[in-house]
Design an enzyme around this catalytic site. Structure first.
Site, PDB file in Angstrom:
ATOM      1  N   SER A 123       0.841  -1.189   0.000  1.00 13.97           N
ATOM      2  CA  SER A 123       0.000   0.000   0.000  1.00 13.97           C
ATOM      3  C   SER A 123       0.884   1.249   0.000  1.00 13.97           C
ATOM      4  O   SER A 123       1.683   1.440  -0.913  1.00 13.97           O
ATOM      5  CB  SER A 123      -0.970  -0.057   1.176  1.00 13.97           C
ATOM      6  N   ASP A 218      -9.754  -4.068  -5.472  1.00 15.33           N
ATOM      7  CA  ASP A 218      -9.098  -2.897  -4.890  1.00 15.33           C
ATOM      8  C   ASP A 218      -9.344  -1.675  -5.779  1.00 15.33           C
ATOM      9  O   ASP A 218      -9.172  -1.737  -6.998  1.00 15.33           O
ATOM     10  CB  ASP A 218      -7.602  -3.185  -4.791  1.00 15.33           C
ATOM     11  N   HIS A 248      -8.148  -4.710  -1.323  1.00 19.77           N
ATOM     12  CA  HIS A 248      -6.934  -4.049  -0.843  1.00 19.77           C
ATOM     13  C   HIS A 248      -6.470  -4.669   0.478  1.00 19.77           C
ATOM     14  O   HIS A 248      -7.278  -4.967   1.355  1.00 19.77           O
ATOM     15  CB  HIS A 248      -7.229  -2.559  -0.633  1.00 19.77           C
TER      16      HIS A 248
END
Length: 276
Positions: A123, A218, A248
Site C-alpha cells: 500500500s 481494490d 486491498h
C-alpha cells in the site's frame, strides 16, 4: 486496516530480531532486523509497511517479514518511517531512501550483503518503494535487484471517486483516501510529482525489475495494473499478478489462501532475484 488475520501470522516460524537506529536527512529511524537461519552474510530486503502514510505500525508486517526471512533466506529490514500529518511528504521519502542507502553501504558491519539488495512495500509502503527505486536510479547510488509493489497508490492526483471497484463495499472509500492524501501531501502542487505519484511518470527506463501485485476488488487496482504495463513498456522486467476476488490489503486481512499465495510469491521471487 492494520489488523492481520490470525491465520496469516505464521506463528510456527521462529523470529530472530534486533532493533537498529539509522540516521537520515529527515531524522533518526528505528528499524527491526529479521535474521534468517541461513549462513551469513545473507542478502537483504528492505520493507515498508502500509497504512495510508498516517499509521505508524510496522508490526503489521511481522508475518511477511518472518516468512520472507525464513523462505527467501535474506535479512529483512522493517522500517518504522515517519508518518503524516506530523511528518508529511517529503519526510517519509527521504527517510525511506536514506535507510535503504545506509543498508546498501553498511553490510559488512551488520552481517548482511548490501550488494544483494531488494526493496518492497505494501500500500503506502509500495508507493515509497517506487520512490526509493526512482531516487536511487536518478542519483546512481545503489541498484536493487528487485522491487515489490503490492497494492500501491500510484496516482494521487486523480479524484478517488473515479477509482472504481467491482465490490459492493470495497475497503478503501473515496473519503478515506482523500484523508490520507490530504495528510501526506498538504500542498496540491506536489500531487503530480513522480515521487508522490509514480504512476504519472513517463521516464521509467532503468528502474529495477519489479514484482507488481494487485487485487481485483481494490480501488487501486487499475493504477497498479497500468504501472506494471508502463514499466514493461520501458524495458523493465516485470512479473505482474492480479489476485481475483480479493480487496486491498488482502496480504494482511485475507482471505487466507490468497494472502498466503501472494506472500509466498514475494518470497520465492525475492529468493530467485537475490541468489542469482
Amino acid at each position: 486496516m492494520s489488523r492481520v488475520h490470525e491465520d496469516l501470522r505464521f506463528t510456527d516460524l521462529p523470529k530472530r530480531t534486533e532493533s537498529i537506529r539509522v540516521e537520515t536527512g529527515a531524522g533518526p529511524v528505528t528499524c527491526t532486523v529479521y535474521r534468517p537461519a541461513a549462513a551469513s552474510p545473507a542478502p537483504v530486503y528492505v520493507n515498508f509497511h502500509g497504512g495510508g502514510f498516517v499509521i505508524a505500525r510496522p508490526q503489521q508486517d511481522d508475518h511477511i517479514c518472518r516468512y520472507i526471512a525464513a523462505t527467501a533466506g535474506c535479512v529483512v529490514i522493517n522500517v518504522d518511517y515517519a508518518v503524516a500529518p506530523q511528518r508529511p511528504y517529503p519526510a517519509p521519502v527521504t527517510q525511506a531512501y536514506d535507510v535503504t542507502a545506509w543498508v546498501a553501504e553498511n553490510g559488512p558491519a551488520n552481517n548482511w550483503d548490501g550488494s544483494r539488495l531488494a526493496v518492497g512495500g505494501h500500500s503506502a509502503g509500495a508507493n515509497l518503494t517506487a520512490a526509493v527505486c526512482r531516487t536511487a536510479r536518478d542519483r546512481g547510488t545503489f541498484t536493487p535487484r528487485l522491487q515489490i509493489i503490492d497494492s500501491a497508490p500510484l496516482d494521487q492526483l486523480a479524484d478517488p471517486a473515479t477509482k472504481q471497484s467491482p465490490a459492493a463495499k470495497p475497503l478503501l472509500t473515496p473519503a478515506l483516501m482523500r484523508v490520507f492524501t490530504a495528510a501526506y501531501v498538504p500542498d496540491p502542487a506536489d500531487l503530480a510529482h513522480p515521487l508522490v505519484s509514480p504512476g504519472l511518470a513517463d521516464d521509467l527506463a532503468g528502474l529495477p525489475p519489479a514484482l507488481v501485485i494487485t487485487a481485483e476488488n481494490d480501488r487501486l487496482r487499475d493504477e497498479g495494473d497500468a504501472y506494471a504495463k508502463a514499466l514493461e513498456a520501458a524495458g523493465v522486467p516485470v512479473t505482474h499478478r492480479c489476485f481475483e476476488g480479493v480487496d486491498h490489503y488482502f496480504t494482511h486481512t485475507g482471505p487466507v489462501p490468497a494472502g498466503k499465495e501472494a506472500i509466498d510469491l514475494m518470497a520465492t521471487t525475492l529468493r530467485t532475484a537475490l541468489t542469482a
